[in-house]
Design a protein around this motif. Structure first.
Motif, PDB file in Angstrom:
ATOM      1  N   ARG A  21      -6.716   4.479   3.107  1.00 15.81           N
ATOM      2  CA  ARG A  21      -7.431   3.444   4.489  1.00 15.81           C
ATOM      3  C   ARG A  21      -6.762   2.258   4.920  1.00 15.81           C
ATOM      4  O   ARG A  21      -7.246   2.345   6.058  1.00 15.81           O
ATOM      5  N   LYS A  22      -6.870   1.493   3.925  1.00 11.99           N
ATOM      6  CA  LYS A  22      -4.993  -0.095   3.857  1.00 11.99           C
ATOM      7  C   LYS A  22      -4.461   0.762   5.262  1.00 11.99           C
ATOM      8  O   LYS A  22      -4.125   0.130   6.597  1.00 11.99           O
ATOM      9  N   LEU A  23      -3.702   1.922   4.529  1.00  8.15           N
ATOM     10  CA  LEU A  23      -2.326   2.286   6.242  1.00  8.15           C
ATOM     11  C   LEU A  23      -3.000   3.069   6.872  1.00  8.15           C
ATOM     12  O   LEU A  23      -1.892   3.568   8.128  1.00  8.15           O
ATOM     13  N   GLY A  24      -4.521   3.550   7.501  1.00  7.00           N
ATOM     14  CA  GLY A  24      -4.775   4.035   8.482  1.00  7.00           C
ATOM     15  C   GLY A  24      -4.673   5.626   8.262  1.00  7.00           C
ATOM     16  O   GLY A  24      -5.460   6.260   9.299  1.00  7.00           O
ATOM     17  N   ASP A  25      -4.703   6.028   7.472  1.00  8.69           N
ATOM     18  CA  ASP A  25      -4.857   7.555   7.072  1.00  8.69           C
ATOM     19  C   ASP A  25      -6.390   7.817   6.734  1.00  8.69           C
ATOM     20  O   ASP A  25      -6.600   7.960   5.247  1.00  8.69           O
ATOM     21  N   GLU A  26      -7.754   8.130   7.388  1.00  6.44           N
ATOM     22  CA  GLU A  26      -8.680   8.360   7.731  1.00  6.44           C
ATOM     23  C   GLU A  26      -8.407   9.619   6.231  1.00  6.44           C
ATOM     24  O   GLU A  26      -9.677  10.042   5.686  1.00  6.44           O
ATOM     25  N   TRP A  44       0.801  -1.571   0.227  1.00 12.09           N
ATOM     26  CA  TRP A  44       0.096  -0.350   0.174  1.00 12.09           C
ATOM     27  C   TRP A  44       0.814   0.978  -0.309  1.00 12.09           C
ATOM     28  O   TRP A  44       0.262   2.204  -0.315  1.00 12.09           O
ATOM     29  N   PRO A  53     -14.298   2.369   8.825  1.00 14.12           N
ATOM     30  CA  PRO A  53     -13.188   2.210   8.447  1.00 14.12           C
ATOM     31  C   PRO A  53     -13.298   0.508   9.702  1.00 14.12           C
ATOM     32  O   PRO A  53     -14.140   1.168  10.867  1.00 14.12           O
TER      33      PRO A  53
END
Length: 225
Positions: free
Chosen positions: A192-197, A163, A225
């Motif tokens: 989003r997969k990396l947690g940066d919403e 990602w 998420p």
């Protein structure tokens, strides 16, 4: 894919069509099934004939491509034959032709990009996906301005679950002028997969600003998420 056919090839196209007709006539009269040229040229000629004979609605352009390969081995001819094969649904044969094209011209960025695109169609895991990534990487090394190649690289990396480099590739595509909903949506998915919403939601909103009817981004914004 779009044909990569320089002007000088178009001029040669008429002569190629005439030559092709002559070869066909010779084959009918003498029972010839194979063009008797050097192996690489003969392979190209036969590939062209197979592509043409396997499908209805053969175009004059495809006839010219097959004859051009028989006469003069060029990377652009291989690319154009790959385009015709891909349009006919013969992906494996198209990939084979593109591999020849980049073997003929090692710095053929367009060839590497389209090779990656075709490989990515069916590749989910394994060697095909790794090869697709390598071909996209070769394409952007050769021509870093190619936004479509960056987008393809991002998609291939995302499919591999890589990602962080996928985000970088999508941002390169955007930075080089690719302002379409899909690239922003895919960027949002990777973020989003990396947690940066926050970054993901901004990307989804940008996709909808470009295309208000883009349902995937609208659904992504409505999903927690």
């Amino acid at each position: 894919m779009t044909p990569d056919l320089p002007q000088r090839y178009r001029v040669a196209g008429v002569a190629s069509a005439v030559l092709f007709a002559a070869l066909v006539v010779a084959g009918m009269v003498g029972g010839i099934r194979d063009y008797g040229g050097p192996p690489s040229i003969r392979t190209g000629f036969n590939a062209g004939l197979q592509a043409l004979s396997a499908h209805d609605g053969v175009s004059v352009e495809q006839l010219q491509i097959a004859a051009s390969i028989a006469v003069n081995e060029r990377h652009a001819h291989r690319y154009n034959l790959a385009t015709a094969l891909a349009a006919a649904g013969k992906t494996d044969e198209a990939i084979a032709q593109l591999r020849i094209a980049v073997a003929i011209k090692a710095d053929y960025g367009l060839g590497y990009r389209e090779l990656g695109m075709l490989q990515l169609r069916g590749a989910r895991t394994g060697e095909s996906l790794r090869e697709a990534i390598a071909n996209f990487e070769a394409s952007v090394r050769i021509d870093p301005r190619d936004a479509a190649a960056w987008f393809g690289l991002g998609n291939a990396l995302g499919r591999a679950g890589r990602w962080e480099p996928a985000v970088s590739a999508y941002r390169e595509a955007v930075g080089r002028g690719m302002q379409i909903a899909a690239v922003h949506h895919n960027l949002g998915t990777a973020l989003r997969k990396l947690g940066d919403e926050l970054g993901a939601r901004a990307a989804f909103k940008r996709a909808l600003a470009i295309d208000p009817g883009y349902a995937r981004s609208r659904a992504a914004l409505a999903t927690k998420p």
